[in-house]
Scaffold this motif. Structure first.
Motif, PDB file in Angstrom:
ATOM      1  N   ASP A 102       3.042  -1.710   0.790  1.00 50.57           N
ATOM      2  CA  ASP A 102       1.654  -1.292   0.607  1.00 50.57           C
ATOM      3  C   ASP A 102       1.047  -2.212  -0.446  1.00 50.57           C
ATOM      4  OD1 ASP A 102      -0.748  -0.118  -0.005  1.00 50.57           O
ATOM      5  OD2 ASP A 102       0.063   1.902  -0.233  1.00 50.57           O
ATOM      6  N   ASP A 103       0.150  -3.059  -0.011  1.00 48.05           N
ATOM      7  CA  ASP A 103      -0.424  -4.101  -0.860  1.00 48.05           C
ATOM      8  C   ASP A 103      -1.654  -3.597  -1.612  1.00 48.05           C
ATOM      9  OD1 ASP A 103      -0.371  -6.776  -1.810  1.00 48.05           O
ATOM     10  OD2 ASP A 103      -1.911  -7.345  -0.362  1.00 48.05           O
ATOM     11  N   GLY A 104      -1.486  -2.467  -2.309  1.00 43.76           N
ATOM     12  CA  GLY A 104      -2.556  -1.935  -3.148  1.00 43.76           C
ATOM     13  C   GLY A 104      -3.584  -1.103  -2.413  1.00 43.76           C
ATOM     14  N   SER A 105      -3.208  -0.464  -1.324  1.00 44.53           N
ATOM     15  CA  SER A 105      -4.150   0.348  -0.538  1.00 44.53           C
ATOM     16  C   SER A 105      -4.728   1.486  -1.365  1.00 44.53           C
ATOM     17  CB  SER A 105      -3.447   0.955   0.687  1.00 44.53           C
ATOM     18  OG  SER A 105      -2.987  -0.044   1.548  1.00 44.53           O
ATOM     19  N   ASN A 106      -5.957   1.871  -1.019  1.00 45.32           N
ATOM     20  CA  ASN A 106      -6.591   3.030  -1.653  1.00 45.32           C
ATOM     21  C   ASN A 106      -7.170   3.976  -0.598  1.00 45.32           C
ATOM     22  OD1 ASN A 106      -8.838   1.634  -0.820  1.00 45.32           O
ATOM     23  ND2 ASN A 106      -9.441   0.988  -2.874  1.00 45.32           N
ATOM     24  N   ILE A 116      12.914  -4.719   9.154  1.00 41.63           N
ATOM     25  CA  ILE A 116      11.581  -4.879   9.717  1.00 41.63           C
ATOM     26  C   ILE A 116      10.592  -4.727   8.569  1.00 41.63           C
ATOM     27  CG2 ILE A 116       9.889  -3.984  11.353  1.00 41.63           C
ATOM     28  CD1 ILE A 116      12.396  -2.954  12.934  1.00 41.63           C
ATOM     29  N   ILE A 117       9.832  -5.767   8.334  1.00 37.52           N
ATOM     30  CA  ILE A 117       8.937  -5.820   7.183  1.00 37.52           C
ATOM     31  C   ILE A 117       7.496  -5.743   7.668  1.00 37.52           C
ATOM     32  CG2 ILE A 117       8.200  -7.216   5.222  1.00 37.52           C
ATOM     33  CD1 ILE A 117      11.148  -8.432   5.415  1.00 37.52           C
ATOM     34  N   ILE A 118       6.761  -4.769   7.111  1.00 38.96           N
ATOM     35  CA  ILE A 118       5.381  -4.532   7.531  1.00 38.96           C
ATOM     36  C   ILE A 118       4.481  -4.532   6.290  1.00 38.96           C
ATOM     37  CG2 ILE A 118       3.807  -2.999   8.754  1.00 38.96           C
ATOM     38  CD1 ILE A 118       6.303  -1.603   9.941  1.00 38.96           C
ATOM     39  N   PRO A 119       3.672  -5.573   6.116  1.00 40.10           N
ATOM     40  CA  PRO A 119       2.675  -5.518   5.041  1.00 40.10           C
ATOM     41  C   PRO A 119       1.487  -4.682   5.504  1.00 40.10           C
ATOM     42  CG  PRO A 119       2.476  -7.588   6.211  1.00 40.10           C
ATOM     43  CD  PRO A 119       3.630  -6.838   6.837  1.00 40.10           C
ATOM     44  N   THR A 120       0.877  -3.959   4.594  1.00 43.37           N
ATOM     45  CA  THR A 120      -0.299  -3.168   4.977  1.00 43.37           C
ATOM     46  C   THR A 120      -1.269  -3.084   3.810  1.00 43.37           C
ATOM     47  OG1 THR A 120      -1.036  -1.136   6.065  1.00 43.37           O
ATOM     48  CG2 THR A 120       0.655  -0.899   4.339  1.00 43.37           C
ATOM     49  N   TYR A 121      -2.532  -3.005   4.159  1.00 43.38           N
ATOM     50  CA  TYR A 121      -3.583  -2.829   3.162  1.00 43.38           C
ATOM     51  C   TYR A 121      -4.734  -2.060   3.811  1.00 43.38           C
ATOM     52  CZ  TYR A 121      -7.326  -3.735  -0.135  1.00 43.38           C
ATOM     53  OH  TYR A 121      -8.360  -3.577  -1.018  1.00 43.38           O
ATOM     54  N   ASN A 122      -4.894  -0.814   3.395  1.00 45.11           N
ATOM     55  CA  ASN A 122      -6.002   0.040   3.840  1.00 45.11           C
ATOM     56  C   ASN A 122      -6.111   0.150   5.360  1.00 45.11           C
ATOM     57  OD1 ASN A 122      -6.757   0.737   1.263  1.00 45.11           O
ATOM     58  ND2 ASN A 122      -8.374  -0.791   1.130  1.00 45.11           N
ATOM     59  N   ARG A 123      -4.986   0.349   6.018  1.00 46.90           N
ATOM     60  CA  ARG A 123      -4.999   0.495   7.482  1.00 46.90           C
ATOM     61  C   ARG A 123      -4.041   1.600   7.908  1.00 46.90           C
ATOM     62  NH1 ARG A 123      -6.644  -4.090  10.629  1.00 46.90           N
ATOM     63  NH2 ARG A 123      -4.744  -3.933  11.836  1.00 46.90           N
ATOM     64  N   THR A 137       0.153   8.645   1.140  1.00 46.28           N
ATOM     65  CA  THR A 137       0.256  10.010   1.673  1.00 46.28           C
ATOM     66  C   THR A 137       0.758   9.991   3.107  1.00 46.28           C
ATOM     67  OG1 THR A 137      -1.563  10.693   0.244  1.00 46.28           O
ATOM     68  CG2 THR A 137      -1.039  12.136   2.092  1.00 46.28           C
ATOM     69  N   VAL A 138       0.247   9.064   3.909  1.00 43.09           N
ATOM     70  CA  VAL A 138       0.687   8.937   5.300  1.00 43.09           C
ATOM     71  C   VAL A 138       2.176   8.584   5.336  1.00 43.09           C
ATOM     72  CG1 VAL A 138       0.475   7.514   7.383  1.00 43.09           C
ATOM     73  CG2 VAL A 138      -1.578   8.371   6.252  1.00 43.09           C
ATOM     74  N   LEU A 139       2.588   7.622   4.519  1.00 44.59           N
ATOM     75  CA  LEU A 139       3.997   7.214   4.499  1.00 44.59           C
ATOM     76  C   LEU A 139       4.916   8.360   4.081  1.00 44.59           C
ATOM     77  CD1 LEU A 139       3.662   3.631   3.030  1.00 44.59           C
ATOM     78  CD2 LEU A 139       4.528   4.242   5.295  1.00 44.59           C
ATOM     79  N   SER A 190       9.305   2.457   1.412  1.00 44.05           N
ATOM     80  CA  SER A 190       7.955   2.021   1.115  1.00 44.05           C
ATOM     81  C   SER A 190       7.918   1.439  -0.292  1.00 44.05           C
ATOM     82  CB  SER A 190       7.024   3.203   1.303  1.00 44.05           C
ATOM     83  OG  SER A 190       6.182   3.411   0.266  1.00 44.05           O
ATOM     84  N   ILE A 191       7.221   0.331  -0.421  1.00 41.50           N
ATOM     85  CA  ILE A 191       7.092  -0.370  -1.701  1.00 41.50           C
ATOM     86  C   ILE A 191       5.601  -0.555  -1.953  1.00 41.50           C
ATOM     87  CG2 ILE A 191       7.558  -2.526  -2.930  1.00 41.50           C
ATOM     88  CD1 ILE A 191       9.980  -2.843  -0.946  1.00 41.50           C
ATOM     89  N   TRP A 192       5.152  -0.221  -3.146  1.00 42.73           N
ATOM     90  CA  TRP A 192       3.753  -0.412  -3.505  1.00 42.73           C
ATOM     91  C   TRP A 192       3.655  -1.583  -4.464  1.00 42.73           C
ATOM     92  CZ3 TRP A 192       0.546  -0.780  -7.660  1.00 42.73           C
ATOM     93  CH2 TRP A 192      -0.822  -0.647  -7.414  1.00 42.73           C
ATOM     94  N   GLN A 193       2.647  -2.389  -4.273  1.00 48.50           N
ATOM     95  CA  GLN A 193       2.365  -3.464  -5.230  1.00 48.50           C
ATOM     96  C   GLN A 193       0.860  -3.624  -5.357  1.00 48.50           C
ATOM     97  OE1 GLN A 193       4.205  -6.976  -3.535  1.00 48.50           O
ATOM     98  NE2 GLN A 193       2.346  -7.534  -2.440  1.00 48.50           N
ATOM     99  N   HIS A 194       0.416  -4.229  -6.463  1.00 48.78           N
ATOM    100  CA  HIS A 194      -1.001  -4.548  -6.601  1.00 48.78           C
ATOM    101  C   HIS A 194      -1.390  -5.535  -5.512  1.00 48.78           C
ATOM    102  CE1 HIS A 194      -1.772  -2.419 -10.323  1.00 48.78           C
ATOM    103  NE2 HIS A 194      -0.592  -2.848 -10.753  1.00 48.78           N
ATOM    104  N   ASN A 195      -2.633  -5.454  -5.063  1.00 42.79           N
ATOM    105  CA  ASN A 195      -3.099  -6.294  -3.964  1.00 42.79           C
ATOM    106  C   ASN A 195      -2.925  -7.779  -4.292  1.00 42.79           C
ATOM    107  OD1 ASN A 195      -5.722  -7.763  -2.624  1.00 42.79           O
ATOM    108  ND2 ASN A 195      -4.737  -6.291  -1.289  1.00 42.79           N
TER     109      ASN A 195
END
Length: 157
Positions: free
Chosen positions: A39-43, A5-12, A48-50, A60-65
């Motif tokens: 996590d598409d570069g959230s700030n 299950i793949i979930i993209p997210t940005y500041n939400r 922290t939530v994850l 969880s995977i982080w990448q630049h937006n």
């Protein structure tokens, strides 16, 4: 691993937590699917939530937006499941969501399946807004749709 299950997210992060809680309540065995949040570069504190979410199958995977399409693609590249399930970070899933999609794929290998997305209808809205939402979704997502056109497929479901 049956499904990813793949979930993209940005500041939400406030929406994401609710979506993850519905994944924790799935009837499908938790060890048969993984959850990949990109996590598409959230700030906004998404990391922290994850870190506070206790799901054994969560990565969880982080990448630049780069946008949601790039985040979905990154999740697909990192996945281990035979079936890819894309949802959005604000989707609240019914408990049998994963089992229903997996069942459809087992019955129809190679098919692209999509669930029914029903809006949360706020009782505080006007009568017109409530009626419009119900009628619109009844037409777009009939109860027994059969085959759907490719243009009806959306990436959040």
């Amino acid at each position: 691993m049956i499904a990813s299950i793949i979930i993209p997210t940005y500041n939400r992060n406030e929406f994401l937590l609710d979506a993850l809680q519905t994944l924790a309540s799935q009837t499908y065995p938790q060890d048969s699917f993984e959850i990949i949040v990109v996590d598409d570069g959230s700030n906004d504190g998404t990391a922290t939530v994850l870190a506070q979410v206790a799901l054994p199958n969560l990565r969880s995977i982080w990448q630049h937006n780069q946008g949601s399409a790039a985040a979905r693609n990154r999740g697909a590249l990192e996945s281990r499941g035979q079936i890819l399930i894309f949802i959005d970070d604000d989707m609240l899933l019914e408990p049998n969501y994963v089992s229903g999609l997996v069942s459809e794929h087992q019955q129809h290998p190679g098919a692209i399946c999509m669930g029914i997305c029903r809006p949360k209808i706020d009782e505080q809205k006007t009568l017109f807004a409530r009626t419009f939402s119900q009628e619109y979704y009844a037409q777009v997502y009939p109860e027994n749709p059969g085959a759907v056109r490719f243009t009806d497929c959306v990436t959040n479901n």
